[in-house]
Design a protein around this motif. Structure first.
Motif, PDB file in Angstrom:
ATOM      1  N   LYS A 110       0.961  -1.577  -0.042  1.00  0.00           N
ATOM      2  CA  LYS A 110      -0.165   0.147   0.025  1.00  0.00           C
ATOM      3  C   LYS A 110       0.496   1.317  -0.250  1.00  0.00           C
ATOM      4  O   LYS A 110       2.181   1.364   0.029  1.00  0.00           O
ATOM      5  CB  LYS A 110      -1.341   0.023   0.983  1.00  0.00           C
ATOM      6  N   LEU A 111      -0.002   2.193  -0.481  1.00  0.00           N
ATOM      7  CA  LEU A 111       0.921   3.711  -0.506  1.00  0.00           C
ATOM      8  C   LEU A 111       0.190   4.175   0.666  1.00  0.00           C
ATOM      9  O   LEU A 111      -1.282   4.116   0.710  1.00  0.00           O
ATOM     10  CB  LEU A 111       1.039   4.024  -2.113  1.00  0.00           C
ATOM     11  N   ARG A 112       0.786   5.349   0.658  1.00  0.00           N
ATOM     12  CA  ARG A 112       0.088   6.453   1.727  1.00  0.00           C
ATOM     13  C   ARG A 112      -0.107   7.798   0.559  1.00  0.00           C
ATOM     14  O   ARG A 112       0.964   8.154   0.344  1.00  0.00           O
ATOM     15  CB  ARG A 112       1.247   6.741   2.933  1.00  0.00           C
ATOM     16  N   ARG A 113      -1.338   7.786   0.649  1.00  0.00           N
ATOM     17  CA  ARG A 113      -2.052   9.048  -0.518  1.00  0.00           C
ATOM     18  C   ARG A 113      -2.089   9.923   0.504  1.00  0.00           C
ATOM     19  O   ARG A 113      -3.158   9.563   1.033  1.00  0.00           O
ATOM     20  CB  ARG A 113      -2.429   8.448  -1.325  1.00  0.00           C
ATOM     21  N   ARG A 171      -8.503  17.353   4.992  1.00  0.00           N
ATOM     22  CA  ARG A 171      -9.051  17.357   6.498  1.00  0.00           C
ATOM     23  C   ARG A 171      -8.545  16.018   6.936  1.00  0.00           C
ATOM     24  O   ARG A 171      -8.840  15.928   8.133  1.00  0.00           O
ATOM     25  CB  ARG A 171     -10.760  17.150   6.223  1.00  0.00           C
ATOM     26  N   SER A 172      -8.132  15.224   6.676  1.00  0.00           N
ATOM     27  CA  SER A 172      -8.308  13.495   7.310  1.00  0.00           C
ATOM     28  C   SER A 172      -6.837  13.503   6.552  1.00  0.00           C
ATOM     29  O   SER A 172      -5.628  13.608   5.693  1.00  0.00           O
ATOM     30  CB  SER A 172      -9.336  12.555   6.744  1.00  0.00           C
ATOM     31  N   ALA A 173      -6.465  11.851   7.151  1.00  0.00           N
ATOM     32  CA  ALA A 173      -4.822  12.178   7.811  1.00  0.00           C
ATOM     33  C   ALA A 173      -4.823  10.645   6.337  1.00  0.00           C
ATOM     34  O   ALA A 173      -5.800  10.950   5.450  1.00  0.00           O
ATOM     35  CB  ALA A 173      -4.846  10.842   8.514  1.00  0.00           C
ATOM     36  N   ALA A 174      -3.446  10.760   5.358  1.00  0.00           N
ATOM     37  CA  ALA A 174      -2.961  10.139   4.676  1.00  0.00           C
ATOM     38  C   ALA A 174      -4.259   8.285   4.842  1.00  0.00           C
ATOM     39  O   ALA A 174      -4.355   7.885   5.834  1.00  0.00           O
ATOM     40  CB  ALA A 174      -1.397   9.892   4.561  1.00  0.00           C
ATOM     41  N   GLN A 175      -4.435   8.024   3.748  1.00  0.00           N
ATOM     42  CA  GLN A 175      -5.511   7.194   3.054  1.00  0.00           C
ATOM     43  C   GLN A 175      -4.185   5.813   1.993  1.00  0.00           C
ATOM     44  O   GLN A 175      -2.887   6.048   1.980  1.00  0.00           O
ATOM     45  CB  GLN A 175      -6.626   7.326   2.659  1.00  0.00           C
ATOM     46  N   LEU A 176      -4.716   4.609   2.923  1.00  0.00           N
ATOM     47  CA  LEU A 176      -3.750   3.909   2.404  1.00  0.00           C
ATOM     48  C   LEU A 176      -3.986   3.296   1.218  1.00  0.00           C
ATOM     49  O   LEU A 176      -5.084   3.140   0.820  1.00  0.00           O
ATOM     50  CB  LEU A 176      -3.666   2.409   3.054  1.00  0.00           C
ATOM     51  N   VAL A 177      -3.358   3.223  -0.295  1.00  0.00           N
ATOM     52  CA  VAL A 177      -3.778   2.863  -1.680  1.00  0.00           C
ATOM     53  C   VAL A 177      -2.953   1.700  -1.885  1.00  0.00           C
ATOM     54  O   VAL A 177      -1.954   2.069  -1.720  1.00  0.00           O
ATOM     55  CB  VAL A 177      -4.095   4.209  -2.264  1.00  0.00           C
ATOM     56  N   ASP A 178      -3.868   0.836  -2.900  1.00  0.00           N
ATOM     57  CA  ASP A 178      -3.115  -0.059  -3.552  1.00  0.00           C
ATOM     58  C   ASP A 178      -1.953   0.255  -4.019  1.00  0.00           C
ATOM     59  O   ASP A 178      -2.378   1.054  -5.135  1.00  0.00           O
ATOM     60  CB  ASP A 178      -4.192  -0.830  -4.720  1.00  0.00           C
ATOM     61  N   ALA A 179      -1.055  -0.116  -3.722  1.00  0.00           N
ATOM     62  CA  ALA A 179      -0.093   0.377  -5.097  1.00  0.00           C
ATOM     63  C   ALA A 179       0.660  -0.608  -5.883  1.00  0.00           C
ATOM     64  O   ALA A 179       1.567   0.597  -6.984  1.00  0.00           O
ATOM     65  CB  ALA A 179       1.565  -0.021  -4.211  1.00  0.00           C
ATOM     66  N   GLY A 180      -0.300  -0.890  -7.108  1.00  0.00           N
ATOM     67  CA  GLY A 180      -0.824  -1.712  -8.331  1.00  0.00           C
ATOM     68  C   GLY A 180       0.799  -2.428  -8.079  1.00  0.00           C
ATOM     69  O   GLY A 180       0.497  -2.894  -9.536  1.00  0.00           O
ATOM     70  N   ILE A 181       1.640  -3.028  -7.328  1.00  0.00           N
ATOM     71  CA  ILE A 181       2.309  -4.358  -7.656  1.00  0.00           C
ATOM     72  C   ILE A 181       1.711  -5.445  -7.480  1.00  0.00           C
ATOM     73  O   ILE A 181       0.980  -5.602  -5.891  1.00  0.00           O
ATOM     74  CB  ILE A 181       3.207  -4.455  -6.597  1.00  0.00           C
ATOM     75  N   ARG A 182       1.980  -6.050  -7.935  1.00  0.00           N
ATOM     76  CA  ARG A 182       0.873  -7.725  -8.542  1.00  0.00           C
ATOM     77  C   ARG A 182       2.025  -8.553  -8.300  1.00  0.00           C
ATOM     78  O   ARG A 182       3.460  -8.584  -9.187  1.00  0.00           O
ATOM     79  CB  ARG A 182      -0.130  -7.512  -9.191  1.00  0.00           C
ATOM     80  N   CYS A 183       2.086  -9.884  -7.822  1.00  0.00           N
ATOM     81  CA  CYS A 183       2.329 -10.986  -8.185  1.00  0.00           C
ATOM     82  C   CYS A 183       2.895 -11.438  -9.778  1.00  0.00           C
ATOM     83  O   CYS A 183       1.138 -11.650  -9.850  1.00  0.00           O
ATOM     84  CB  CYS A 183       2.701 -11.980  -6.908  1.00  0.00           C
TER      85      CYS A 183
END
Ligand SMILES: [Zn+2]
Ligand SMILES: [Zn+2]
Length: 122
Positions: free
Chosen positions: A74-77, A83-95
């Motif tokens: 996850k990436l912090r965005r 207003r709100s803290a950073a949210q975690l988003v999918d970094a797009g990395i796949r096995c």
């Protein structure tokens, strides 16, 4: 006297052939560790499955290997509104399977952004 500790039946049984399952129930997953990129194994657990790295031992329970594998990176965005803290988003990395196995990079399964290596070979 000798005590024989052997779980395997004498003689040959071909039942393990073609199965990636180890005798104590671990199953190899086509995913690699988020921390060290080693292969992930899993076995049934109360919470679904227990996923574990074969190298660093990182483990977590869940329903998908992304609890420990690189797919779950996850990436912090930060949100624009501040207003709100950073949210975690999918970094797009796949096995995915390593299609360019080489002496320098012999891993069978690798992780890349969006599974890029897999995509550009097709
Ligand atoms: Zn690991
Ligand atoms: Zn994965």
């Amino acid at each position: 006297m000798t005590v024989k500790i052997s779980e395997s039946a004498p003689g040959t049984n071909g039942q393990e052939q073609g199965s990636a399952r180890t005798r104590d129930g671990w199953r190899l997953e086509p995913h690699c560790c988020r921390a060290c990129f080693a292969r992930i194994v899993s076995r049934p657990d109360d919470a679904g499955r227990l996923y574990q790295c074969t190298n660093c031992g990182a483990q977590a329970a869940g329903h998908k290997p992304d609890v420990v594998c690189a797919c779950g990176t996850k990436l912090r965005r930060h949100r624009g509104d501040g207003r709100s803290a950073a949210q975690l988003v999918d970094a797009g990395i796949r096995c995915h399977q390593n299609k360019r196995v080489s002496p320098e990079f012999p891993a069978l399964f690798v992780a890349s952004y969006g599974g890029a290596q897999a995509a550009d070979d097709e």
